[in-house]
Every structure is written in C-alpha cells, then in structure tokens.
Design an enzyme around this catalytic site. Structure first.
Site, mmCIF file in Angstrom:
data_model
loop_
_atom_site.group_PDB
_atom_site.id
_atom_site.type_symbol
_atom_site.label_atom_id
_atom_site.label_comp_id
_atom_site.label_asym_id
_atom_site.label_seq_id
_atom_site.Cartn_x
_atom_site.Cartn_y
_atom_site.Cartn_z
ATOM 1 N N ASP A 1 47.390 57.229 44.561
ATOM 2 C CA ASP A 1 47.563 58.500 43.416
ATOM 3 C C ASP A 1 46.410 59.701 42.702
ATOM 4 O OD1 ASP A 1 45.732 56.381 43.445
ATOM 5 O OD2 ASP A 1 45.576 56.384 40.696
ATOM 6 N N GLU B 1 45.628 53.717 41.884
ATOM 7 C CA GLU B 1 44.492 52.917 42.129
ATOM 8 C C GLU B 1 43.014 53.585 39.949
ATOM 9 O OE1 GLU B 1 39.662 52.756 42.018
ATOM 10 O OE2 GLU B 1 40.448 55.118 42.188
#
Length: 394
Positions: A77, A135
């Site tokens: 991400d 995350e």
C-alpha cells in the site's frame, strides 16, 4: 545462493518498482496492485491464491523435495501524500504516493518469485510469498491474512524494510523488541458553551482540554519506568468556532508508543484516569476513545542471530544492531505466530537524492537497496533450509 541470478533480476526489480511507484493505491484499495502481482506470479507458473484477507496475494513455490516452509513478506500500500519528486516515475495519482518503500518491497518479492520458481527441483521445502495489503492503516492487513490462513504450515517468516535513515550497503535489526506498539486515542472534553464575555456562566472546554494536554505530559515522565522507552504525543486539539465564544466541546487526539505490554496497559489506564480527573476539576466531563493498534514488533533471538552472523554477511551487507525505533509495523502480528526476523535494509544515498525521511513528499530510495534486500532474504531462507535439511532427509 546464486548471486549472479539475483543480480540479473535487478533490472526487472527497478522496472516493477517504478511502475508501482507511478500507480500507487491506498490501504485497503490495492486492487490494481494485487492484479499486477497476480498476473506476474501466474506468468511465472507460481501457485497463486488471491483475495487473501482483502487484496492479499499468496504465492507458493513448492520444492521438489520435502522440507520446511519459509514465508517472505512484502507490503503493497501507498500513502495519502502528494508526490513532489521531479522524475519520470513520480506518482501519477494526485495525492497518493509510495512514500515508504512498499513499492520496492513488492518489486523485491516479485523478483524472488522468479528466482525460486526456477529452482523448484533443488528446493527442499516451500517458499511462501506473502504480498500484504494495508500495512499503513490499522487494523492493517497482516491480521486478516493470518486469519485467512497465510501462516498455516509456516515454520519461519522474514521481512525487510528499505530504510533511508541508514546508508545503502548496511542492514540493521535487533534481538527482541525492534519497533514500537502504536495506539491512538481521541478525547472529547464536554463543557458548557457561552459568551466569551461571561465565562462565569460557562464551563470552558478549551481550558479544561489545555490543562489535560499538560497533565498527559506527566504520564511518561512520572508514571512509566524511565528505563522503558515510551511516547505520548498529542497531535491535535480542536475546539471553538469564534474568538468571543466559549466552546462547549474540545477534542484532543494523540498517539502512544512503547515496547512492552505492561507499559502499554499502564499508559492506557493513566490516560483514562487523567482525562476523567482533569475534566472534573474544571467542571467538565471527558470521553476517551482509545484504539489499540499494532503490537510491539519482537524478533526471535535465534533468527536475529541468523541475520547478524550469516544472513547479512552472506548478502554482502554490513550488519548492525538497531536501537529500538518508534515507528510501528504490523509484521509484528506474524512474529506473534511464528519465529522470524524483520530487517532494515539501508536505502539512503545522498548522491542519488535518497535523503528524505519516510512519509516525506520527496521520499525516494537508492534502488540498489532492492538487490541488497533480495540477497538478504535469500541468504536468510537458504541458511534456514540448510540448518533444517537433516530433518527433511535432504
């Protein structure tokens, strides 16, 4: 370890990383990134499971002989930050960029998929590749992937973070606690609003909240053992609408970071107590919304020794013991389930402009660090497989 083969994959790592850097996606929204990873793995003939705990992807490379299962993890991400770099691979998505190196992590793991997929027959055991979403934002993607079975049958897990605060060519980790737990809290102080010229008829929530900010500074200095590192930060205070109006409500928000669960619970308790007591002293009330985030990341002692004594040296990297650092990582959840080690791979290089901190709008890495990370991951996996070869009859 075939260094030549890994070096030959470096060009592809750069291409993958730059593509992903141009096409970032926020946490829990990594659909196109996951599709990109899935197609790459399928093209390599890697066994793929998609949609794991959201947009997570698992790739399995099963060896020609039985043995242990080593998991390697990368996060995918990006962050809600405007990319301010002037380069041809800058983010093409307004307000979103890979400002933490996750694009590089994904590129490394794709390269390792290619590396291991060409070595199935000589592999004793399984290499499991975990491409994890989300995350950066609690509750994170690690928990949902674990709940979906990502660690089933896994014996050990390794992860890396490309880290610009340390120079390329070095790697750091620590035995035991490495990265802090991270919690968030929001405190709503409720008073009684009124005219700024008649404060005696009000309960000033801003004054009560301001006093609470000062009281919360005593949590670490007076309640926590000074030998246990901890942080309580008030990041915002919001109250009031005009200069001549006493606000009936004021909101504080902050973060808590520390390295053991006893300290974590102590701080949580003290915040609740101080919020209630301080507000009451001013005739106000306080409601605390406290959210437990990622736990402390704790490396397995034996796996840290593997990193320090064989993994980093075999990868051609200078190993060092890292001090505890306050950023958090949901890799911590994996380490609560199986032994493993999380490692910081130096990605800073002033000559290449890789000098900005993580989460900065001009963040970039020395891309050579991706090759270093790949070499380190393979060195760790190879050392683990070699240690346990006799158990599999290899």
């Amino acid at each position: 370890m075939d260094r030549g083969a890994l070096k030959a994959l470096f060009k592809g790592m750069v291409e993958d990383r730059r593509y992903l850097h141009r096409h970032p996606e926020l946490s829990f929204m990594e659909k196109e990134t996951a599709d990109y990873v899935q197609k790459r793995l399928e093209k390599l003939g890697v066994e793929v499971t998609a949609g794991v705990g959201g947009f997570g992807i698992i790739g399995r490379v099963r060896g020609g002989r039985p043995g242990k299962t080593v998991a390697l993890r990368a996060d995918m991400d990006a962050l809600p930050i405007q990319d301010e770099k002037d380069c041809d691979y800058a983010s093409g998505v307004p307000g979103v960029m890979h400002a933490c190196g996750h694009d590089g992590h994904t590129a490394v793991l794709l390269a390792l998929a290619e590396y291991y997929s060409g070595r199935r027959e000589e592999l004793s055991g399984e290499v499991r590749l975990l491409f994890q979403p989300a995350e950066e934002v609690c509750p994170g993607g690690a928990v949902s992937m674990i709940e979906a079975g990502a660690l089933n049958g896994v014996d050990v897990i390794y992860g890396v973070h490309l880290w610009t605060p340390i120079p390329a060519g070095t790697a750091m980790s620590a035995e035991g606690p490495l990265m802090a737990s991270t919690d968030e809290f929001f405190i709503d102080v409720q008073g009684k609003g009124g005219h700024g010229g008649m404060p005696h008829r009000t309960i000033d929530s801003v004054v009560a909240a301001s006093a609470l900010v000062l009281q919360l500074q005593s949590v670490v200095s007076r309640s926590v053992d000074p030998l246990n590192p901890a942080v309580v930060t008030i990041g915002s205070i919001q109250g009031g609408t005009a200069q001549n109006v006493i606000a009936d409500r004021c909101r504080l928000s902050g973060t808590v970071r520390c390295f053991d669960e006893d300290t974590r619970e102590l701080i949580r308790t003290r915040i609740h107590e101080l919020a209630a007591g301080t507000a009451a002293a001013y005739g106000a009330t306080a409601n605390v919304d406290y959210m437990m985030g990622y736990p402390c990341l704790v490396n397995h002692p034996g796996e840290f020794q593997r990193f320090y004594e064989s993994g980093a040296p075999d990868a051609g990297l200078k190993p060092a013991t890292s001090p505890k650092i306050m950023p958090a990582e949901d890799f911590a959840y994996y380490l609560r389930q199986v032994p493993g080690c999380f490692m910081l791979v130096g990605a800073g290089n002033a000559e290449k402009g890789a000098v900005y901190p993580h989460h900065h709008p001009r963040f970039d890495i020395d891309e050579e660090a991706m090759l270093h990370a790949a070499l380190l991951m393979v060195a760790m996996a190879d050392a683990y497989f070699a240690e346990h070869a006799s158990e599999s009859g290899a």
